[in-house]
Design an enzyme around this catalytic site. Structure first.
Site, PDB file in Angstrom:
ATOM      1  N   TRP A 153       1.072  -1.092  -0.040  1.00 36.04           N
ATOM      2  CA  TRP A 153       0.052  -0.086  -0.154  1.00 36.04           C
ATOM      3  C   TRP A 153       0.780   1.291  -0.017  1.00 36.04           C
ATOM      4  O   TRP A 153       1.278   1.711   1.123  1.00 36.04           O
ATOM      5  CB  TRP A 153      -0.990   0.108   1.151  1.00 36.04           C
ATOM      6  N   HIS A 167      -6.632   1.844   2.534  1.00 37.32           N
ATOM      7  CA  HIS A 167      -7.769   1.059   2.383  1.00 37.32           C
ATOM      8  C   HIS A 167      -8.771   1.142   3.207  1.00 37.32           C
ATOM      9  O   HIS A 167      -8.586   1.808   4.452  1.00 37.32           O
ATOM     10  CB  HIS A 167      -7.459  -0.496   2.121  1.00 37.32           C
ATOM     11  N   ARG A 193      -3.830   6.333  -2.550  1.00 37.45           N
ATOM     12  CA  ARG A 193      -2.538   5.868  -2.814  1.00 37.45           C
ATOM     13  C   ARG A 193      -1.610   6.704  -3.513  1.00 37.45           C
ATOM     14  O   ARG A 193      -2.122   7.182  -4.444  1.00 37.45           O
ATOM     15  CB  ARG A 193      -2.742   4.217  -3.353  1.00 37.45           C
ATOM     16  N   GLN A 207     -13.449   2.329  -1.945  1.00 37.98           N
ATOM     17  CA  GLN A 207     -13.791   0.852  -1.632  1.00 37.98           C
ATOM     18  C   GLN A 207     -14.907   0.622  -0.854  1.00 37.98           C
ATOM     19  O   GLN A 207     -15.423   1.423  -0.099  1.00 37.98           O
ATOM     20  CB  GLN A 207     -12.389   0.231  -0.755  1.00 37.98           C
ATOM     21  N   VAL A 250      -5.600 -11.749   6.863  1.00 38.44           N
ATOM     22  CA  VAL A 250      -6.563 -12.614   6.601  1.00 38.44           C
ATOM     23  C   VAL A 250      -5.676 -14.128   6.399  1.00 38.44           C
ATOM     24  O   VAL A 250      -4.467 -14.017   5.857  1.00 38.44           O
ATOM     25  CB  VAL A 250      -7.427 -12.605   5.491  1.00 38.44           C
ATOM     26  N   ALA A 304     -13.625 -11.200   5.671  1.00 37.62           N
ATOM     27  CA  ALA A 304     -13.582  -9.824   5.603  1.00 37.62           C
ATOM     28  C   ALA A 304     -13.084  -9.620   3.951  1.00 37.62           C
ATOM     29  O   ALA A 304     -12.772 -10.579   3.207  1.00 37.62           O
ATOM     30  CB  ALA A 304     -12.576  -9.167   6.171  1.00 37.62           C
TER      31      ALA A 304
HETATM   32  C1  FA5 Z   1      -6.755  -4.144  -0.062  1.00 33.28           C
HETATM   33  O1  FA5 Z   1      -6.870  -2.996  -0.103  1.00 33.28           O
HETATM   34  C2  FA5 Z   1      -7.396  -4.931   0.906  1.00 33.28           C
HETATM   35  N1  FA5 Z   1      -7.732  -4.233   2.012  1.00 33.28           N
HETATM   36  C3  FA5 Z   1      -8.467  -5.594   0.664  1.00 33.28           C
HETATM   37  C4  FA5 Z   1      -8.876  -6.841   1.732  1.00 33.28           C
HETATM   38  C5  FA5 Z   1     -10.006  -6.506   2.680  1.00 33.28           C
HETATM   39  C6  FA5 Z   1      -8.197  -8.029   1.593  1.00 33.28           C
HETATM   40  C7  FA5 Z   1     -10.262  -7.586   3.402  1.00 33.28           C
HETATM   41  C8  FA5 Z   1      -8.788  -9.239   2.534  1.00 33.28           C
HETATM   42  C9  FA5 Z   1      -9.627  -8.757   3.606  1.00 33.28           C
HETATM   43  P1  FA5 Z   1      -6.007  -4.412  -2.563  1.00 33.28           P
HETATM   44  O2  FA5 Z   1      -4.711  -3.520  -2.676  1.00 33.28           O
HETATM   45  O3  FA5 Z   1      -6.147  -5.573  -3.411  1.00 33.28           O
HETATM   46  O4  FA5 Z   1      -6.509  -4.910  -1.287  1.00 33.28           O
HETATM   47  O5  FA5 Z   1      -7.402  -3.508  -3.241  1.00 33.28           O
HETATM   48  C10 FA5 Z   1      -8.654  -4.016  -3.137  1.00 33.28           C
HETATM   49  C11 FA5 Z   1      -9.223  -3.660  -4.404  1.00 33.28           C
HETATM   50  O6  FA5 Z   1      -9.457  -2.100  -4.346  1.00 33.28           O
HETATM   51  C12 FA5 Z   1      -8.665  -4.152  -5.757  1.00 33.28           C
HETATM   52  O7  FA5 Z   1      -9.189  -5.471  -5.985  1.00 33.28           O
HETATM   53  C13 FA5 Z   1      -9.098  -3.140  -6.628  1.00 33.28           C
HETATM   54  O8  FA5 Z   1     -10.534  -3.499  -7.226  1.00 33.28           O
HETATM   55  C14 FA5 Z   1      -9.304  -1.719  -5.852  1.00 33.28           C
HETATM   56  N2  FA5 Z   1      -8.002  -0.902  -6.111  1.00 33.28           N
HETATM   57  C15 FA5 Z   1      -6.790  -1.144  -5.397  1.00 33.28           C
HETATM   58  N3  FA5 Z   1      -5.925  -0.108  -5.738  1.00 33.28           N
HETATM   59  C16 FA5 Z   1      -6.611   0.536  -6.365  1.00 33.28           C
HETATM   60  C17 FA5 Z   1      -6.329   1.823  -7.274  1.00 33.28           C
HETATM   61  N4  FA5 Z   1      -5.214   2.412  -7.270  1.00 33.28           N
HETATM   62  N5  FA5 Z   1      -7.441   2.462  -8.223  1.00 33.28           N
HETATM   63  C18 FA5 Z   1      -8.441   1.850  -8.135  1.00 33.28           C
HETATM   64  N6  FA5 Z   1      -8.878   0.908  -7.441  1.00 33.28           N
HETATM   65  C19 FA5 Z   1      -7.940   0.113  -6.700  1.00 33.28           C
END
Ligand code: FA5
Length: 337
Positions: A153, A167, A193, A207, A250, A304
């Site tokens: 992140w 997130h 981010r 999100q 998780v 989650a």
């Molecule tokens: C997370 O942010 C974790 N907090 C998700 C999680 C929650 C995992 C609970 C387990 C349990 P990740 O970085 O992959 O994971 O982001 C989750 C989703 O946010 C991605 O699948 C994507 O759909 C969206 N996302 C991530 N980064 C971006 C971005 N820069 N722009 C738009 N959407 C994004």
């Protein structure tokens, strides 16, 4: 003498009436000329003292003046209450300008749909802070200070040691600190981010976090909930895919992708040629995370997930670049009326 005076009154009253351009001025005009102590009323009152011959002539002229002034008064009053009269240089036959109606932003539309679906599945909706502490964004989520997974992140840090949440997962901790199981909530909100943008990545995006904690919750509940969600949002024919993934908070972890609607799974710019668009990360809440918020992992378990909201309207409306969302371009936004 009275006849001369009546002529003067009519002339002066007519001029002042044309000049009166407000309701206040109009009412003071009325008091001055037609009121109980007005100039015309005073003449009418003194007619009785005249000789019979004069009385007839002056009386009839005074009544005519009174009638004309009263009529002009009510016309002026109407004019003032209707606004300015039509100007000759205004062409009232020209078509009017159409009203432009506002509309909901595609993200708002989809957020509402997501909340409605999860409410129907028994989840409550909670919101949380966008400025977060390191503890909630990382540490309590099983990522101590030197944990390499923090690099997943790219974080925007603030001068005072706070950060813009990367997130919505910190809300898992905030909720479990406050409530005891059974817990079933979703948390929609903005995340930030510090990363280069491309067709599927923005530096600010939404999100929706989901959290369920109770006795006997299993991975099957998680997959069942997400499958039902996808069926309700995209239709049962839309293919979904679960694959293993790693998130420190998780165990086991996974990601869910949806078949790309833009290319029907063939591969295009939106899905970067893969035919799939990853929309969320998910998994079973790590026992160490439960312990930290004083929930006994021997008794309770939970799942989650965290889904990227913009990816959903991208799929639904075939939007090929996430950067359109917050560029404030009306040509893009007007398409969602
Ligand atoms: C997370 O942010 C974790 N907090 C998700 C999680 C929650 C995992 C609970 C387990 C349990 P990740 O970085 O992959 O994971 O982001 C989750 C989703 O946010 C991605 O699948 C994507 O759909 C969206 N996302 C991530 N980064 C971006 C971005 N820069 N722009 C738009 N959407 C994004």
């Amino acid at each position: 003498m009275f006849l001369e005076e009546l002529g003067k009154i009519e002339e002066e009253a007519g001029r002042e009436l044309r000049e009166a351009d407000s309701q206040d001025k109009l009412s003071s005009w009325h008091t001055r000329y037609l009121g109980r102590k007005g100039r015309l009323t005073s003449i009418l009152k003194s007619i009785g003292a005249l000789s019979l011959e004069n009385r007839k002539e002056v009386g009839s002229k005074a009544n005519q003046v009174k009638e004309r002034l009263s009529l002009s008064f009510s016309q002026r009053k109407d004019e003032l209450s209707c606004g300015p009269s039509l100007r000759e240089d205004v062409d009232i036959t020209l078509p009017g300008r159409p009203f432009t109606y506002g509309s909901l932003h595609p993200t708002t539309k989809v957020l509402r749909e997501i909340c409605t679906i999860f409410s129907g599945l028994g989840f409550g909706v909670v919101e949380g802070p966008e400025i977060e502490e390191d503890y909630y964004n990382f540490e309590a989520l099983n990522m101590p200070e030197d944990h390499p997974a923090r690099d997943m992140w790219a974080t925007l840090w603030m001068e005072n040691g706070l950060l813009l949440r990367t997130h919505t997962s910190p809300m898992q901790i905030r909720i479990m600190e406050r409530a005891s199981p059974p817990i079933r909530v979703i948390i929609p909100g903005r995340c930030y981010r510090y990363e280069a943008t491309d067709a599927t990545h923005e530096s600010m995006f939404y999100q929706v976090e989901g959290l369920a904690v109770d006795k006997g919750i299993t991975l099957a509940h998680l997959k069942g909930t997400l499958t039902e969600f996808s069926h309700l949002l995209f239709g049962e024919e839309r293919k979904i895919r679960f694959r293993c993934d790693y998130f420190p908070f998780v165990e086991p972890g996974m990601e869910m992708s949806i078949e790309c609607l833009s290319c029907q799974g063939k591969g295009c710019r939106t899905c970067r040629g893969s035919g799939w668009l990853e929309i969320l990360g998910a998994g079973m809440v790590h026992p160490r995370v439960l312990e930290r918020v004083n929930i006994d992992p021997e008794v309770y378990s939970g799942f989650a997930f965290g889904m990227g909201v913009e990816r959903i309207p991208m799929l639904k409306y075939r939007i090929d670049d996430i950067r359109h969302f917050y560029a404030d371009d009306l040509r893009f936004l007007a398409q969602f009326r």
